[in-house]
Design a protein around this motif. Structure first.
Motif, short mmCIF file in Angstrom:
data_model
loop_
_atom_site.label_atom_id
_atom_site.label_comp_id
_atom_site.label_asym_id
_atom_site.label_seq_id
_atom_site.Cartn_x
_atom_site.Cartn_y
_atom_site.Cartn_z
N TYR A 79 48.57 39.51 29.74
CA TYR A 79 48.12 39.49 31.13
C TYR A 79 48.14 40.89 31.74
O TYR A 79 47.23 41.27 32.50
CB TYR A 79 48.97 38.53 31.96
N THR A 80 49.20 41.66 31.45
CA THR A 80 49.25 43.02 31.97
C THR A 80 48.16 43.88 31.33
O THR A 80 47.57 44.74 32.00
CB THR A 80 50.63 43.67 31.72
N TYR A 81 47.88 43.64 30.05
CA TYR A 81 46.79 44.36 29.39
C TYR A 81 45.47 44.12 30.12
O TYR A 81 44.73 45.07 30.41
CB TYR A 81 46.67 43.90 27.93
N LEU A 90 48.04 52.09 38.93
CA LEU A 90 47.43 50.90 38.32
C LEU A 90 48.34 50.29 37.25
O LEU A 90 48.38 49.06 37.10
CB LEU A 90 46.04 51.23 37.77
N TRP A 91 49.08 51.12 36.49
CA TRP A 91 50.04 50.58 35.51
C TRP A 91 51.21 49.93 36.22
O TRP A 91 51.64 48.83 35.85
CB TRP A 91 50.51 51.70 34.58
N PHE A 92 51.73 50.58 37.26
CA PHE A 92 52.88 50.04 38.00
C PHE A 92 52.51 48.72 38.68
O PHE A 92 53.26 47.74 38.61
CB PHE A 92 53.35 51.06 39.03
N LYS A 140 53.27 43.04 39.28
CA LYS A 140 52.60 41.78 39.61
C LYS A 140 52.93 40.68 38.61
O LYS A 140 53.28 39.55 38.97
CB LYS A 140 51.09 42.03 39.68
N PHE A 141 52.88 41.01 37.32
CA PHE A 141 53.11 39.99 36.30
C PHE A 141 54.59 39.81 35.97
O PHE A 141 54.96 38.80 35.37
CB PHE A 141 52.28 40.28 35.05
N LEU A 142 55.43 40.74 36.36
CA LEU A 142 56.88 40.50 36.30
C LEU A 142 57.27 39.39 37.27
O LEU A 142 58.10 38.54 36.96
CB LEU A 142 57.66 41.78 36.60
N VAL A 174 43.18 35.85 42.97
CA VAL A 174 42.29 36.56 43.89
C VAL A 174 42.51 38.07 43.85
O VAL A 174 41.57 38.85 43.69
CB VAL A 174 42.47 36.03 45.33
N LEU A 175 43.78 38.50 43.97
CA LEU A 175 44.07 39.93 44.08
C LEU A 175 43.69 40.73 42.84
O LEU A 175 43.02 41.76 42.95
CB LEU A 175 45.55 40.15 44.43
N PRO A 176 44.11 40.30 41.61
CA PRO A 176 43.74 41.09 40.44
C PRO A 176 42.24 41.20 40.20
O PRO A 176 41.78 42.13 39.55
CB PRO A 176 44.41 40.33 39.27
N ILE A 177 41.47 40.22 40.73
CA ILE A 177 40.01 40.28 40.58
C ILE A 177 39.38 41.05 41.73
O ILE A 177 38.54 41.94 41.54
CB ILE A 177 39.41 38.87 40.50
#
Length: 309
Positions: free
Chosen positions: A105-107, A148-150, A155-157, A194-197
């Protein structure tokens, strides 16, 4: 499927795998070859960008971040896939399952955000060529990459911490396995979709609207420059969307009529094909990287020839 004792989850049974007899060795060899090619190509381009000062520019920093992410996603998938292709018992511990979910998911999030930042970089380079070095400096590019990495990891943590606390009962998507209260997960999941997209999509749409405007009002030379600059990025972006759509359709709908092997391949398309094609579509299409690779390869060949002499 899963196995649990009382409320403690112990392991998942992977129902997607099929017993294929000795053909599993062929699957293992093909998967291993694919993994080796992905690793070699992406590592080579990362080394080329890092070792050549002429490539220490924002555009190539974003490419380097993209290639690092391809390696990260491949490491999250292929070693586990290789083990499972040879195994006759397709189980995975709960901790490893959640770790793999987190990595994949983070990828995907980093990939999308990185492509969004690259689209903004293309917009500045085409629409403001004279002010580009002022608007997009080396330090700003490093900050963009760090953010963007942080953002993706944090987010997925949060998502992972919400899923781990659930009690699981049956077989399906991880949250749908739960037989405990999932209200917080569902609310977070709505924002999580919504947010990641939306966050990466807005700068992508804005950047390409501005680029199209410049192309229609600019000279033929400007249009040619825009096409040569944006085509590799657009190809990578469309390929990523294509793969993600397969993954979403596969996870949300029961595609019983589609062969199981094909369903597995399509669900993993974005993390198998993207790391393989990105170095070719985005990296090697850049003339500066391509010429640097040629010079490095020729120099090594010449050195080896002299040593043998």
């Amino acid at each position: 499927m899963l196995n649990s004792t009382s409320s403690t989850l112990s392991y998942f049974i992977l129902g997607a795998y099929v017993h294929v007899g000795n053909v599993k060795y062929l699957y293992f060899m093909l998967t291993a070859m694919l993994y080796i090619i992905i690793a070699i190509v992406n590592i080579s381009l990362i080394v080329v960008i890092c070792m050549n000062r002429s490539l220490h520019e924002p555009m190539y920093l974003f490419l380097c971040s993209l290639f690092v992410n391809e390696l990260y996603g491949s490491i999250g998938l292929f070693p586990f896939l290789l083990v499972q292709s040879l195994s006759d018992i397709h189980t995975v511990s709960a901790s490893l399952c959640f770790l793999q979910i987190f990595s994949l998911y983070t990828y995907a999030s980093i990939e999308f955000c990185n492509l969004a930042v690259m689209s903004y970089d293309r917009y500045l380079a085409i629409c403001y060529p004279l002010q580009y070095n002022t608007h997009m400096t080396f330090n700003k590019a490093v900050i963009f990459i760090a953010v963007l990495w942080f953002y993706s990891f944090v987010k997925f943590l949060i998502t992972l911490s919400l899923n781990i606390r659930l009690t699981f009962c049956r077989n399906y998507l991880v949250v749908k396995l739960a037989c405990s209260d999932t209200e917080v997960n569902n609310i977070h999941g709505m924002f999580g979709i919504v947010l990641p997209i939306l966050v990466p999509l807005l700068p992508i749409l804005y950047s390409y609207m501005k680029i199209l405007k410049v192309c229609f009002s600019g000279s033929k030379q400007t249009r040619q420059r825009a096409v040569s600059t944006c085509t590799p990025h657009l190809a990578s972006l469309l390929n990523f969307f294509f793969g993600c759509c397969f993954g979403i359709i596969k996870s949300r709908f029961d595609l019983i009529s589609v062969p199981r092997v094909l369903r597995i391949i399509l669900s993993l398309y974005f993390v198998i094909i993207q790391p393989l094609l990105n170095p070719i579509m985005v990296g090697l299409q850049m003339s500066k990287i391509r010429n640097t690779c040629k010079r490095s390869f020729c120099f090594k060949m010449l050195t080896c020839f002299k040593d043998k002499m």
